[in-house]
Scaffold this active site. Structure first.
Site, PDB file in Angstrom:
ATOM      1  N   ASP A 136       0.252  -3.506  12.277  1.00 32.77           N
ATOM      2  CA  ASP A 136       0.744  -3.852  10.936  1.00 32.77           C
ATOM      3  C   ASP A 136       1.114  -5.333  10.909  1.00 32.77           C
ATOM      4  O   ASP A 136       2.093  -5.757  11.535  1.00 32.77           O
ATOM      5  CB  ASP A 136       1.963  -2.980  10.604  1.00 32.77           C
ATOM      6  CG  ASP A 136       2.399  -3.168   9.159  1.00 32.77           C
ATOM      7  OD1 ASP A 136       2.620  -4.330   8.743  1.00 32.77           O
ATOM      8  OD2 ASP A 136       2.500  -2.171   8.436  1.00 32.77           O
ATOM      9  N   THR A 146      -1.448   7.481  -0.610  1.00 33.19           N
ATOM     10  CA  THR A 146      -2.744   7.282  -1.282  1.00 33.19           C
ATOM     11  C   THR A 146      -3.503   6.088  -0.720  1.00 33.19           C
ATOM     12  O   THR A 146      -4.710   5.957  -0.951  1.00 33.19           O
ATOM     13  CB  THR A 146      -2.541   7.026  -2.791  1.00 33.19           C
ATOM     14  OG1 THR A 146      -1.863   5.765  -2.937  1.00 33.19           O
ATOM     15  CG2 THR A 146      -1.725   8.128  -3.440  1.00 33.19           C
ATOM     16  N   ARG A 184       0.843  -1.193   0.000  1.00 29.81           N
ATOM     17  CA  ARG A 184       0.000   0.000   0.000  1.00 29.81           C
ATOM     18  C   ARG A 184       0.874   1.237   0.000  1.00 29.81           C
ATOM     19  O   ARG A 184       1.746   1.373   0.844  1.00 29.81           O
ATOM     20  CB  ARG A 184      -0.848   0.043   1.276  1.00 29.81           C
ATOM     21  CG  ARG A 184      -2.030  -0.814   1.258  1.00 29.81           C
ATOM     22  CD  ARG A 184      -3.082  -0.384   2.247  1.00 29.81           C
ATOM     23  NE  ARG A 184      -2.610   0.044   3.564  1.00 29.81           N
ATOM     24  CZ  ARG A 184      -3.420   0.374   4.548  1.00 29.81           C
ATOM     25  NH1 ARG A 184      -4.722   0.344   4.358  1.00 29.81           N
ATOM     26  NH2 ARG A 184      -2.963   0.729   5.729  1.00 29.81           N
ATOM     27  N   ASP A 192       4.709  -6.261   9.588  1.00 24.25           N
ATOM     28  CA  ASP A 192       5.767  -5.893  10.538  1.00 24.25           C
ATOM     29  C   ASP A 192       5.774  -6.830  11.744  1.00 24.25           C
ATOM     30  O   ASP A 192       6.827  -7.237  12.228  1.00 24.25           O
ATOM     31  CB  ASP A 192       5.582  -4.445  11.011  1.00 24.25           C
ATOM     32  CG  ASP A 192       6.038  -3.441   9.962  1.00 24.25           C
ATOM     33  OD1 ASP A 192       6.719  -3.849   8.995  1.00 24.25           O
ATOM     34  OD2 ASP A 192       5.711  -2.249  10.112  1.00 24.25           O
TER      35      ASP A 192
HETATM   36  C1  PRP Z   1      -1.112  -4.791   4.350  1.00 29.10           C
HETATM   37  C2  PRP Z   1      -1.915  -6.075   4.441  1.00 29.10           C
HETATM   38  C3  PRP Z   1      -2.719  -6.028   3.162  1.00 29.10           C
HETATM   39  C4  PRP Z   1      -2.996  -4.568   2.986  1.00 29.10           C
HETATM   40  C5  PRP Z   1      -4.415  -4.325   3.416  1.00 29.10           C
HETATM   41  O1  PRP Z   1      -0.036  -4.947   3.536  1.00 29.10           O
HETATM   42  O2  PRP Z   1      -1.126  -7.215   4.565  1.00 29.10           O
HETATM   43  O3  PRP Z   1      -2.037  -6.559   2.031  1.00 29.10           O
HETATM   44  O4  PRP Z   1      -2.090  -3.865   3.835  1.00 29.10           O
HETATM   45  O5  PRP Z   1      -4.751  -3.007   3.206  1.00 29.10           O
HETATM   46  P1  PRP Z   1      -5.848  -2.547   2.142  1.00 29.10           P
HETATM   47  O6  PRP Z   1      -7.018  -3.427   2.354  1.00 29.10           O
HETATM   48  O7  PRP Z   1      -6.101  -1.122   2.550  1.00 29.10           O
HETATM   49  O8  PRP Z   1      -5.263  -2.634   0.780  1.00 29.10           O
HETATM   50  P2  PRP Z   1       1.065  -3.794   3.313  1.00 29.10           P
HETATM   51  O9  PRP Z   1       0.667  -2.892   2.214  1.00 29.10           O
HETATM   52  O10 PRP Z   1       1.346  -3.125   4.631  1.00 29.10           O
HETATM   53  O11 PRP Z   1       2.314  -4.586   2.781  1.00 29.10           O
HETATM   54  P3  PRP Z   1       3.285  -5.600   3.543  1.00 29.10           P
HETATM   55  O12 PRP Z   1       2.486  -6.847   3.841  1.00 29.10           O
HETATM   56  O13 PRP Z   1       4.357  -5.842   2.554  1.00 29.10           O
HETATM   57  O14 PRP Z   1       3.762  -4.935   4.817  1.00 29.10           O
HETATM   58  N1  URA Z   2      -2.510  -3.449   6.969  1.00 26.75           N
HETATM   59  C1  URA Z   2      -2.166  -3.906   8.186  1.00 26.75           C
HETATM   60  O1  URA Z   2      -1.199  -4.663   8.320  1.00 26.75           O
HETATM   61  N2  URA Z   2      -2.899  -3.528   9.239  1.00 26.75           N
HETATM   62  C2  URA Z   2      -3.962  -2.713   9.129  1.00 26.75           C
HETATM   63  O2  URA Z   2      -4.611  -2.398  10.149  1.00 26.75           O
HETATM   64  C3  URA Z   2      -4.294  -2.239   7.849  1.00 26.75           C
HETATM   65  C4  URA Z   2      -3.562  -2.630   6.782  1.00 26.75           C
END
Ligand code: PRP
Ligand code: URA
Length: 207
Positions: free
Chosen positions: A198, A106, A102, A201
């Site tokens: 997160d 945005t 994400r 993380d």
């Molecule tokens: C997180 C999560 C989803 C997304 C959800 O990933 O694992 O993929 O956000 O958010 P959305 O429904 O608003 O799209 P992130 O973008 O943080 O990536 P990562 O898993 O690589 O940390």
């Molecule tokens: N992605 C995450 O990992 N946690 C949230 O709460 C939203 C998006």
């Protein structure tokens, strides 16, 4: 269709997952176990083939799941934590990967990787991501799967926000969503409240 799987074990484990004191090792184990429990529910309608086996006494009619046609697709990174638990239930499932993150400003998903097995039209896809927040990542991943010919897709997550559920339903009404908890709302940064923070993380210790 939204299914909130409210089994006591799932509720117990999601509560542990939310707890900020839960260490990385336990968090990873919980995601793994929850994915397995969710998969039990999401596989309830999988196709089976009849077959005959010989018991030590006589022939018995049984059924075999068309496991080779089941394809797990984690959304990187956090979806990776859900793969092994489901593979323990369906070892012959194939695994594809979709890389998305994400954008911090945005909140829209940015694509960086896509690899799934061939014959997409023949397969049942389980798209995996612990978090369904705005729904942008899930909708983008489903768009990508459908472009390859996929028609049978289920989305398995652990914690969902109402906005994300609505966005996926609006864009892809044919894709059932399974979650372990439906939370209250998103905050101004797109994080789920109360949520668990997160997921990527906490799984990989990157913060
Ligand atoms: C997180 C999560 C989803 C997304 C959800 O990933 O694992 O993929 O956000 O958010 P959305 O429904 O608003 O799209 P992130 O973008 O943080 O990536 P990562 O898993 O690589 O940390
Ligand atoms: N992605 C995450 O990992 N946690 C949230 O709460 C939203 C998006």
């Amino acid at each position: 269709m939204l299914t909130v799987v409210r089994h006591p074990l799932i509720q117990h484990k999601v509560t542990m997952l939310r707890d900020r004191r839960t260490p990385k090792k336990v968090f990873k184990e919980l995601v793994d176990e929850l994915a397995m429990l969710m998969a039990y529910e999401a596989t309830a309608t999988l196709a089976v083939d009849e077959l005959t086996v010989q018991t030590p006494l006589e022939a018995a009619t049984g059924w075999t799941v068309r496991g080779k046609k089941l394809t797990l697709v984690p959304i990187l990174r956090a979806g990776l934590g859900m793969v092994e638990g489901i593979l323990r239930l369906v070892p012959s499932a194939r695994v594809g990967h979709i890389g998305l993150y994400r954008d911090h400003d945005t909140l829209e998903p940015v694509d960086y990787y896509f690899k799934i097995p061939g014959d997409a039209a023949e397969r049942d896809f389980f798209l995996l991501d612990p978090m369904l927040a705005t729904g942008g990542s899930a909708v983008s991943a489903i768009d990508s799967l459908k472009r390859t010919g996929a028609t049978r897709i289920r989305f398995l997550c652990l914690v969902a926000a109402p906005a994300g559920v609505q966005r996926v339903h609006a864009a892809h009404p044919d894709v059932p969503i399974y979650c372990a908890a439906l939370d209250r709302e998103l905050n101004e940064h797109g994080y789920i409240l109360p949520g668990l923070g997160d997921a990527g993380d906490r799984l990989f210790g990157t913060r």
